[in-house]
Design a protein around this motif. Structure first.
Motif, PDB file in Angstrom:
ATOM      1  N   GLU A 150      -3.483   2.924 -23.278  1.00 52.08           N
ATOM      2  CA  GLU A 150      -2.140   2.349 -23.208  1.00 52.08           C
ATOM      3  C   GLU A 150      -1.986   1.537 -21.921  1.00 52.08           C
ATOM      4  O   GLU A 150      -2.616   1.816 -20.906  1.00 52.08           O
ATOM      5  N   LEU A 151      -1.118   0.513 -21.992  1.00 52.37           N
ATOM      6  CA  LEU A 151      -0.798  -0.266 -20.798  1.00 52.37           C
ATOM      7  C   LEU A 151       0.049   0.562 -19.837  1.00 52.37           C
ATOM      8  O   LEU A 151       0.987   1.247 -20.260  1.00 52.37           O
ATOM      9  N   ILE A 152      -0.280   0.480 -18.562  1.00 51.91           N
ATOM     10  CA  ILE A 152       0.481   1.174 -17.519  1.00 51.91           C
ATOM     11  C   ILE A 152       1.148   0.120 -16.645  1.00 51.91           C
ATOM     12  O   ILE A 152       0.482  -0.779 -16.124  1.00 51.91           O
ATOM     13  N   ARG A 171       0.833  -1.200   0.000  1.00 51.42           N
ATOM     14  CA  ARG A 171       0.000   0.000   0.000  1.00 51.42           C
ATOM     15  C   ARG A 171       0.872   1.257   0.000  1.00 51.42           C
ATOM     16  O   ARG A 171       0.509   2.286  -0.569  1.00 51.42           O
ATOM     17  N   PHE A 172       2.034   1.171   0.623  1.00 52.04           N
ATOM     18  CA  PHE A 172       2.956   2.313   0.675  1.00 52.04           C
ATOM     19  C   PHE A 172       3.384   2.722  -0.736  1.00 52.04           C
ATOM     20  O   PHE A 172       3.371   3.906  -1.086  1.00 52.04           O
ATOM     21  N   ASN A 225     -11.136   0.886 -11.433  1.00 51.26           N
ATOM     22  CA  ASN A 225     -10.939   1.486 -12.754  1.00 51.26           C
ATOM     23  C   ASN A 225     -10.265   0.543 -13.751  1.00 51.26           C
ATOM     24  O   ASN A 225     -10.168   0.857 -14.936  1.00 51.26           O
ATOM     25  N   PHE A 226      -9.785  -0.618 -13.287  1.00 50.02           N
ATOM     26  CA  PHE A 226      -9.091  -1.551 -14.177  1.00 50.02           C
ATOM     27  C   PHE A 226     -10.094  -2.228 -15.114  1.00 50.02           C
ATOM     28  O   PHE A 226     -11.100  -2.792 -14.672  1.00 50.02           O
ATOM     29  N   PRO A 262      -1.274   9.182 -11.125  1.00 49.45           N
ATOM     30  CA  PRO A 262      -2.505   8.998 -10.342  1.00 49.45           C
ATOM     31  C   PRO A 262      -2.516   7.639  -9.646  1.00 49.45           C
ATOM     32  O   PRO A 262      -1.935   6.681 -10.162  1.00 49.45           O
ATOM     33  N   LYS A 263      -3.169   7.577  -8.510  1.00 46.50           N
ATOM     34  CA  LYS A 263      -3.216   6.350  -7.725  1.00 46.50           C
ATOM     35  C   LYS A 263      -4.018   5.281  -8.465  1.00 46.50           C
ATOM     36  O   LYS A 263      -5.087   5.561  -9.006  1.00 46.50           O
TER      37      LYS A 263
END
Length: 259
Positions: free
Chosen positions: A204-206, A168-169, A182-183, A176-177
């Motif tokens: 695009e793939l992130i 999580r850190f 959103n996936f 953006p988080k």
């Protein structure tokens, strides 16, 4: 629910055993060549937590371990199909010697558009069960669909407890988080411990570095095998057995009167 004995009113109102069916149904031309795969278990063995569902995916992948590239279409259920424990498992799997995967794609159905090929398969299963009539156990279930589906029953040693090794850190520092909600597509590649995601199918793939430092630097551990079944209450079991015995006795009396 099992047993299925709709001709007996008594059994309909008796608490029965809840059964689960995780289905894998091929798309397009491949659906003609490959039978659907139904992986089944009951509540006495396990439930439908994220680890239980991941265990069925593990069973399915070990059944068909030679594919080089696979795409899975899943719904957006966060508790089962879209969570960090599942993604950690995929990182473990694609980097293990247990399968020959080079690329694994997970695509999620758009919210509100939930029809998929598995729905037709589930309709077929329900129709077969109704035609069979009396279905007392998994052996009867398998016979009712034997010609059109591959059925695999989950045993105790098929269930594992899968850990969440996400950091999580790390993710809180990303802008953006990344939010799971959103996936729309997630990819896993051999020899990579990162996941690649899209928030739009045309996007695009992130690349996302999400594992804890310890797991990122070393191999992810094999999941822990479960040692005990979930079980059901003794009272439920006793009541169900009593009703089945009563029905069996009723059937014997009815047959003797005909003779």
């Amino acid at each position: 629910m099992l047993p299925r004995c709709e001709m007996f009113k008594e059994i309909i109102f008796t608490p029965r055993i809840i059964c689960f069916n995780e289905s894998f149904v091929t798309l397009g031309k491949q659906s003609v060549k490959n039978k659907p795969v139904a992986i089944i278990w009951h509540e006495g063995m396990a439930g439908r937590s994220k680890s239980d569902i991941i265990s069925t995916l593990y069973k399915f992948r070990l059944f068909d371990r030679d594919a080089k590239e696979i795409t899975l279409w899943l719904d957006n259920c966060a508790a089962q199909n879209k969570n960090w424990a599942l993604y950690c498992f995929f990182i473990y799997l694609i980097n293990s010697a247990e399968v020959n995967l080079n690329l694994l794609k997970i695509k999620y159905l758009q919210t509100g558009h939930t029809f998929m090929s598995a729905d037709s398969f589930h309709h077929q299963v329900e129709k077969s069960l109704k035609q069979t009539g009396k279905v007392l156990d998994f052996d009867d279930f398998k016979k009712s669909n034997s010609s059109r589906v591959e059925v695999f029953e989950m045993n105790l040693n098929d269930f594992y407890d899968f850990a969440d090794f996400s950091s999580r850190f790390k993710m809180n520092k990303i802008i953006p988080k990344p939010y799971l909600a959103n996936f729309v597509e997630v990819q896993f590649k051999m020899e990579s411990k990162n996941l690649f995601y899209k928030t739009k199918f045309s996007g695009e793939l992130i690349e996302l570095i999400f594992l804890l430092a310890k797991q990122f630097k070393s191999d992810l551990p094999k999941p822990t095998i479960r040692l005990a079944p979930k079980g059901i209450k003794k009272e439920r079991k006793a009541k169900l057995l009593q009703k089945l015995q009563e029905m069996a006795q009723f059937g014997r009396i009815k047959r003797s009167r005909k003779l």
